[in-house]
Design a protein around this motif. Sequence first.
Motif, mmCIF file in Angstrom:
data_model
loop_
_atom_site.group_PDB
_atom_site.id
_atom_site.type_symbol
_atom_site.label_atom_id
_atom_site.label_comp_id
_atom_site.label_asym_id
_atom_site.label_seq_id
_atom_site.Cartn_x
_atom_site.Cartn_y
_atom_site.Cartn_z
ATOM 1 N N GLU A 45 0.825 -1.208 0.000
ATOM 2 C CA GLU A 45 0.000 0.000 0.000
ATOM 3 C C GLU A 45 0.861 1.260 0.000
ATOM 4 N N ARG A 46 1.913 1.249 0.800
ATOM 5 C CA ARG A 46 2.827 2.405 0.836
ATOM 6 C C ARG A 46 3.432 2.627 -0.556
ATOM 7 N N ALA A 47 3.830 1.544 -1.210
ATOM 8 C CA ALA A 47 4.406 1.651 -2.551
ATOM 9 C C ALA A 47 3.376 2.172 -3.558
ATOM 10 N N TYR A 53 1.366 9.249 -6.039
ATOM 11 C CA TYR A 53 1.537 10.644 -5.624
ATOM 12 C C TYR A 53 2.967 11.157 -5.759
ATOM 13 N N GLY A 54 3.906 10.256 -6.001
ATOM 14 C CA GLY A 54 5.293 10.660 -6.200
ATOM 15 C C GLY A 54 5.863 11.409 -5.019
ATOM 16 N N GLU A 55 6.590 12.469 -5.324
ATOM 17 C CA GLU A 55 7.250 13.261 -4.283
ATOM 18 C C GLU A 55 6.259 13.974 -3.357
ATOM 19 N N PHE A 62 0.537 10.945 3.580
ATOM 20 C CA PHE A 62 1.095 10.398 4.821
ATOM 21 C C PHE A 62 0.977 11.354 6.006
ATOM 22 N N SER A 63 1.014 12.653 5.759
ATOM 23 C CA SER A 63 0.926 13.623 6.860
ATOM 24 C C SER A 63 -0.513 14.030 7.171
ATOM 25 N N PRO A 120 -5.045 1.160 -8.273
ATOM 26 C CA PRO A 120 -6.166 2.010 -8.687
ATOM 27 C C PRO A 120 -5.922 3.500 -8.468
ATOM 28 N N LEU A 121 -4.971 3.850 -7.619
ATOM 29 C CA LEU A 121 -4.730 5.255 -7.304
ATOM 30 C C LEU A 121 -4.127 6.028 -8.480
ATOM 31 N N LYS A 122 -3.576 5.334 -9.451
ATOM 32 C CA LYS A 122 -2.892 5.991 -10.565
ATOM 33 C C LYS A 122 -3.825 6.494 -11.661
ATOM 34 N N TYR A 123 -5.039 6.037 -11.724
ATOM 35 C CA TYR A 123 -5.843 6.177 -12.929
ATOM 36 C C TYR A 123 -6.920 7.249 -12.922
ATOM 37 N N GLY A 124 -7.062 8.017 -11.905
ATOM 38 C CA GLY A 124 -8.084 9.056 -11.899
ATOM 39 C C GLY A 124 -9.496 8.509 -11.820
ATOM 40 N N LEU A 125 -9.655 7.382 -11.140
ATOM 41 C CA LEU A 125 -10.979 6.783 -10.983
ATOM 42 C C LEU A 125 -11.801 7.629 -10.010
#
Length: 151
Positions: A45-47, A53-55, A62-63, A120-125
Amino acid sequence: MKNLLFMLALIIMPLSVFSQQSSHKNPLPLAKYNDNVKLPLTATERAQIIEAYGESAEELVFSKPNRLKSIKHILRNRVVIKLVTNENEKKPCPKLSEMAEAVGLDYSQEEDFNPKSFNPLKYGLNFYSRSAAMYQVDDTNYYIIIKSQYQ
């Protein structure tokens, strides 16, 4: 003239108050979280968060405890990948490539679809609509179902 303005004000003011009050009758329900969102992030999940979200992952996810909780809920409870081989069960829906293009992701560069490593977080769903959403993985029999956060 003053009487006309006074009468007009008496008519308009209650209408204004009524319109402001009536707009709050249907607030969004609160999202329902499973208890598993209290558990720490897994390495996978962290990966996935870092990949999406990258940098900005630290600043945007996370914050922010509530945002992190929401993303854990998405990854753990709300994304379902279903293999549909019966033609009668297939439904028209947006393709995953369309969603990828909407966020500037070059879908043609993506590896072959693997349900076990899909992020799924990468695709703009659309994770935050009132109802469920469904997407078809291009050129496959896989469908991605996003359950409503209010279920």
